[in-house]
Design a protein around this motif. Structure first.
Motif, PDB file in Angstrom:
ATOM      1  N   LYS A  47       0.705  -1.195   0.166  1.00 53.21           N
ATOM      2  CA  LYS A  47      -0.163  -0.273   0.339  1.00 53.21           C
ATOM      3  C   LYS A  47       0.788   1.020  -0.072  1.00 53.21           C
ATOM      4  O   LYS A  47       0.257   2.212  -0.137  1.00 53.21           O
ATOM      5  CB  LYS A  47      -1.109   0.168   0.914  1.00 53.21           C
ATOM      6  N   VAL A  48       2.168   1.227   0.085  1.00 51.33           N
ATOM      7  CA  VAL A  48       2.552   2.703   0.893  1.00 51.33           C
ATOM      8  C   VAL A  48       3.914   2.228  -0.203  1.00 51.33           C
ATOM      9  O   VAL A  48       4.463   2.848  -0.953  1.00 51.33           O
ATOM     10  CB  VAL A  48       3.535   2.626   1.804  1.00 51.33           C
ATOM     11  N   ALA A  49       4.879   1.333   0.043  1.00 48.70           N
ATOM     12  CA  ALA A  49       6.115   1.405  -0.943  1.00 48.70           C
ATOM     13  C   ALA A  49       6.059   1.047  -2.623  1.00 48.70           C
ATOM     14  O   ALA A  49       6.835   1.510  -3.230  1.00 48.70           O
ATOM     15  CB  ALA A  49       7.210   0.240  -0.551  1.00 48.70           C
ATOM     16  N   LEU A  50       4.855  -0.061  -2.632  1.00 47.30           N
ATOM     17  CA  LEU A  50       5.217  -0.530  -3.827  1.00 47.30           C
ATOM     18  C   LEU A  50       4.481   0.988  -5.066  1.00 47.30           C
ATOM     19  O   LEU A  50       5.174   0.964  -6.501  1.00 47.30           O
ATOM     20  CB  LEU A  50       3.834  -1.944  -4.252  1.00 47.30           C
ATOM     21  N   PRO A  51       3.929   1.784  -4.507  1.00 44.94           N
ATOM     22  CA  PRO A  51       3.215   3.118  -5.240  1.00 44.94           C
ATOM     23  C   PRO A  51       4.993   3.814  -5.464  1.00 44.94           C
ATOM     24  O   PRO A  51       5.040   4.489  -6.605  1.00 44.94           O
ATOM     25  CB  PRO A  51       2.467   3.470  -4.497  1.00 44.94           C
ATOM     26  N   ILE A 100      -1.522 -15.448   2.966  1.00 45.90           N
ATOM     27  CA  ILE A 100      -2.059 -15.007   1.865  1.00 45.90           C
ATOM     28  C   ILE A 100      -3.487 -15.735   2.003  1.00 45.90           C
ATOM     29  O   ILE A 100      -3.333 -16.672   1.513  1.00 45.90           O
ATOM     30  CB  ILE A 100      -1.077 -15.125   1.085  1.00 45.90           C
ATOM     31  N   SER A 101      -5.281 -14.426   1.714  1.00 46.98           N
ATOM     32  CA  SER A 101      -5.782 -14.704   1.417  1.00 46.98           C
ATOM     33  C   SER A 101      -5.963 -15.208   0.316  1.00 46.98           C
ATOM     34  O   SER A 101      -5.685 -14.854  -0.833  1.00 46.98           O
ATOM     35  CB  SER A 101      -6.824 -13.765   1.586  1.00 46.98           C
ATOM     36  N   GLY A 102      -6.885 -16.960   0.743  1.00 49.04           N
ATOM     37  CA  GLY A 102      -7.309 -18.300  -0.392  1.00 49.04           C
ATOM     38  C   GLY A 102      -5.823 -19.268  -0.767  1.00 49.04           C
ATOM     39  O   GLY A 102      -6.195 -19.988  -1.733  1.00 49.04           O
ATOM     40  N   SER A 103      -4.737 -18.674   0.445  1.00 52.57           N
ATOM     41  CA  SER A 103      -3.989 -20.166   0.170  1.00 52.57           C
ATOM     42  C   SER A 103      -4.333 -21.653   0.436  1.00 52.57           C
ATOM     43  O   SER A 103      -5.362 -21.444   2.015  1.00 52.57           O
ATOM     44  CB  SER A 103      -2.905 -19.988   0.670  1.00 52.57           C
ATOM     45  N   GLU A 104      -4.190 -22.382  -0.248  1.00 48.58           N
ATOM     46  CA  GLU A 104      -4.771 -23.944   0.430  1.00 48.58           C
ATOM     47  C   GLU A 104      -3.478 -24.582   1.471  1.00 48.58           C
ATOM     48  O   GLU A 104      -4.390 -24.661   2.602  1.00 48.58           O
ATOM     49  CB  GLU A 104      -4.962 -25.108  -0.777  1.00 48.58           C
ATOM     50  N   ARG A 132      -4.988 -12.820  -5.820  1.00 48.01           N
ATOM     51  CA  ARG A 132      -5.610 -12.092  -7.680  1.00 48.01           C
ATOM     52  C   ARG A 132      -4.520 -10.664  -7.304  1.00 48.01           C
ATOM     53  O   ARG A 132      -3.995 -10.465  -8.410  1.00 48.01           O
ATOM     54  CB  ARG A 132      -7.056 -11.844  -7.406  1.00 48.01           C
ATOM     55  N   GLU A 133      -4.720 -10.014  -6.392  1.00 50.10           N
ATOM     56  CA  GLU A 133      -4.231  -9.164  -5.761  1.00 50.10           C
ATOM     57  C   GLU A 133      -2.778  -8.992  -6.487  1.00 50.10           C
ATOM     58  O   GLU A 133      -1.651  -7.697  -6.957  1.00 50.10           O
ATOM     59  CB  GLU A 133      -4.177  -7.665  -4.700  1.00 50.10           C
ATOM     60  N   LEU A 134      -1.723 -10.102  -5.645  1.00 48.72           N
ATOM     61  CA  LEU A 134      -0.060 -10.361  -6.020  1.00 48.72           C
ATOM     62  C   LEU A 134      -0.075 -10.568  -7.419  1.00 48.72           C
ATOM     63  O   LEU A 134       1.227 -10.296  -7.968  1.00 48.72           O
ATOM     64  CB  LEU A 134       0.365 -11.517  -5.254  1.00 48.72           C
ATOM     65  N   LYS A 135      -0.392 -11.663  -8.213  1.00 47.51           N
ATOM     66  CA  LYS A 135      -1.039 -11.345  -9.463  1.00 47.51           C
ATOM     67  C   LYS A 135      -0.998  -9.834 -10.421  1.00 47.51           C
ATOM     68  O   LYS A 135      -0.394  -9.743 -11.050  1.00 47.51           O
ATOM     69  CB  LYS A 135      -2.311 -12.106 -10.128  1.00 47.51           C
ATOM     70  N   LEU A 168       0.737 -17.606  -9.457  1.00 46.73           N
ATOM     71  CA  LEU A 168       1.509 -16.949  -9.333  1.00 46.73           C
ATOM     72  C   LEU A 168       2.644 -17.591 -11.271  1.00 46.73           C
ATOM     73  O   LEU A 168       2.682 -16.230 -11.927  1.00 46.73           O
ATOM     74  CB  LEU A 168       2.489 -15.860  -9.178  1.00 46.73           C
ATOM     75  N   GLY A 169       2.576 -18.583 -11.243  1.00 48.75           N
ATOM     76  CA  GLY A 169       3.514 -19.042 -12.056  1.00 48.75           C
ATOM     77  C   GLY A 169       4.914 -19.118 -11.814  1.00 48.75           C
ATOM     78  O   GLY A 169       5.401 -18.983 -11.047  1.00 48.75           O
ATOM     79  N   PRO A 170       5.599 -19.738 -12.691  1.00 47.70           N
ATOM     80  CA  PRO A 170       6.740 -20.705 -12.252  1.00 47.70           C
ATOM     81  C   PRO A 170       7.642 -19.529 -12.465  1.00 47.70           C
ATOM     82  O   PRO A 170       8.674 -19.746 -11.986  1.00 47.70           O
ATOM     83  CB  PRO A 170       6.861 -21.596 -13.822  1.00 47.70           C
ATOM     84  N   ALA A 171       7.572 -18.601 -12.988  1.00 46.60           N
ATOM     85  CA  ALA A 171       8.335 -16.985 -12.906  1.00 46.60           C
ATOM     86  C   ALA A 171       8.240 -16.421 -12.211  1.00 46.60           C
ATOM     87  O   ALA A 171       9.911 -16.249 -11.378  1.00 46.60           O
ATOM     88  CB  ALA A 171       8.087 -15.948 -14.235  1.00 46.60           C
ATOM     89  N   HIS A 172       7.940 -17.399 -10.717  1.00 45.56           N
ATOM     90  CA  HIS A 172       8.313 -16.480  -9.469  1.00 45.56           C
ATOM     91  C   HIS A 172       8.571 -17.702  -8.623  1.00 45.56           C
ATOM     92  O   HIS A 172       8.446 -17.694  -7.671  1.00 45.56           O
ATOM     93  CB  HIS A 172       7.078 -15.871  -9.567  1.00 45.56           C
ATOM     94  N   THR A 173       9.132 -18.819  -9.042  1.00 48.45           N
ATOM     95  CA  THR A 173       9.594 -20.061  -8.421  1.00 48.45           C
ATOM     96  C   THR A 173      11.232 -19.795  -8.664  1.00 48.45           C
ATOM     97  O   THR A 173      12.467 -20.962  -7.717  1.00 48.45           O
ATOM     98  CB  THR A 173       9.100 -21.007  -8.039  1.00 48.45           C
ATOM     99  N   PHE A 174      11.878 -18.901  -8.859  1.00 53.02           N
ATOM    100  CA  PHE A 174      13.370 -18.843  -9.136  1.00 53.02           C
ATOM    101  C   PHE A 174      14.122 -18.837  -8.276  1.00 53.02           C
ATOM    102  O   PHE A 174      14.729 -19.239  -7.444  1.00 53.02           O
ATOM    103  CB  PHE A 174      13.400 -17.964 -10.597  1.00 53.02           C
TER     104      PHE A 174
END
Length: 450
Positions: A60-64, A82-86, A182-185, A227-233
């Motif tokens: 909310k603060v640093a990212l913008p 994270i909301s929605g994690s299994e 969804r927000e992280l994506k 998020l996909g494989p790009a974010h498991t590096f």
């Protein structure tokens, strides 16, 4: 910079992790010489801005602020928060009541320590979890008897009734984390990297193998699914662990860890190390710094100044809390001022995600160049083949090349296969050169006289 001397016939140079320069044929000038620049786009140093924990003000603060300045970041997230994690955390093993009952007659020892240290986080008590954290700190410091003592004391207090269950569900909702997948994506689409910080942020060094694997594998699976494989590096094991067993397990799942990056060409200076980065003789220096609440903006800016002075330095920043939320928070003004100072030196500093910096460094150190120099026989062309010996699917970052051109050339056009590449005609003490980015393990690069 890695250099390729002007050859009279096609010549291949294999860097293969070597720090020193290998020149197969010498030349009286730089014409036709090609170098892979130390940093992307020919910058003089690099910075990676990373965050741990996924607390809400990081977003909310640093990212913008970072988006406004066009600075990428790497966020290491505790996936169970994270909301929605299994998977939100579980103990893998025997019934915990059986372990508690056994602890009444069998004290903590070398044989049962890891199981008990794992189980203590799931007895339904926050106080018991704090004992786990303290034991982990002692274990990381090599104070094994102290670690055993903390776990023994926790079980003694459970058995005496001094520690009572205050959360039988063992579901610990972190109030500082409030974001969905969804927000992280959407944030990932903006050019930022995400990585695992495990499922529940335990002390992995004192977990038994089954629970250690659960934390690493389930967190990776959650990120892969959402998020996909790009974010498991890359990943970061909690509490800055450098435990050998933990690193071995984690490296089986991730190509890069912020905790440790053991490479013969890289000097690692962690957040607690006071070694001066300019004193290393290695090709690269990963210099980790962790801004705390008490760290002044002057001290933080001085880290950037060090990058400007020493081109080997890759400054890896670790932020936790932001604007009052999270561990050791920095204020919005401090974050703004610091990132603005980094951006001010954008002409010299490459700000990259942790993943991109790792890829570029490794690709360069395991690269090979095969080159045919310009001349009448080649029709006024320089032909270059750029390869590396790493996994070609995984290591795909463009590399920056610097090729010196003959004096008689007015300029040059750069092609890779059928694609024309953007390039700059620049000068230094050795002469005129073309600076351009090319893909490794791809089509032949041609520099054509204009």
């Amino acid at each position: 910079m890695k250099k390729l001397a002007k050859p009279s016939i096609p010549t291949t140079i294999y860097l293969q992790g070597c720090i020193s320069l290998l020149v197969l044929l010498s030349s009286i000038n730089a014409h036709g010489q090609t170098e892979i620049t130390r940093w992307y786009n020919g910058k003089s140093s690099a910075i990676s801005i990373t965050y741990d924990g996924g607390t809400i003000n990081q977003f909310k603060v640093a990212l913008p602020i970072m988006n406004k300045l066009n600075l990428p970041a790497t966020f290491y997230i505790v996936t169970g928060d994270i909301s929605g994690s299994e998977d939100i955390g579980a103990f893998v093993g025997r019934d915990i009541n059986e372990i508690i009952n056994e602890s009444r007659t069998v004290p903590v020892n070398r044989d049962n320590f890891f199981e008990r240290a794992s189980a203590i986080r799931y007895v339904g008590s926050m106080e018991a979890r704090l004992y786990h954290t303290r034991a982990g700190d002692m274990f990381e410091l090599g104070k094994f008897d102290e670690a055993y003592r903390h776990i023994q004391e926790a079980y003694d207090k459970i058995n005496s009734g001094e520690i009572k269950p205050d959360n039988p569900s063992n579901i610990y909702d972190n109030p500082d984390v409030d974001i969905t997948w969804r927000e992280l994506k959407e944030i990932a689409k903006q050019g930022h990297e995400f990585g695992s910080h495990t499922v529940t942020h335990p002390q992995l060094a004192i977990y038994d193998d089954a629970n250690l694997l659960y934390e690493l594998e389930k967190s990776k699976d959650e990120i892969l699914k959402n998020l996909g494989p790009a974010h498991t590096f890359s990943a970061e094991c909690p509490h800055g662990s450098e435990n050998k067993r933990v690193m071995e397990f984690a490296y089986k799942l991730h190509p890069a860890l912020r905790n440790r990056m053991p490479e013969p060409f890289l000097e690692e200076i962690n957040r607690w190390n006071r070694m001066a980065p300019g004193t290393s003789s290695k090709e690269y220096v990963q210099w980790q710094r962790g801004p705390k609440t008490s760290t002044t903006i002057e001290a933080m800016n001085a880290w950037v100044d060090t990058c400007l002075t020493h081109e080997k330095v890759w400054l890896v920043l670790t932020f936790h809390g932001v604007d009052g939320i999270g561990y050791e928070p920095k204020t919005e003004k401090e974050v703004t001022d610091f990132f603005t100072y980094i951006k001010k030196h954008d002409d010299k500093i490459w700000t990259a995600t942790f993943k991109d910096a790792v890829k570029y460094i490794r690709q360069r150190m395991y690269a090979s160049l095969t080159q045919t120099t310009a001349g009448k026989a080649s029709g006024g062309k320089i032909a270059i083949e750029l390869k590396h010996s790493l996994d070609k699917e995984l290591y795909d970052h463009p590399m920056t090349l610097k090729t010196y051109i003959p004096n008689e050339w007015v300029g040059a056009t750069v092609k890779q296969g059928d694609t024309y590449l953007k390039s700059k005609l620049l000068n230094d003490s050795k002469g005129r050169y073309i600076l351009y980015n090319a893909l490794p393990n791809s089509a032949l690069i041609e520099i054509i006289q204009r």
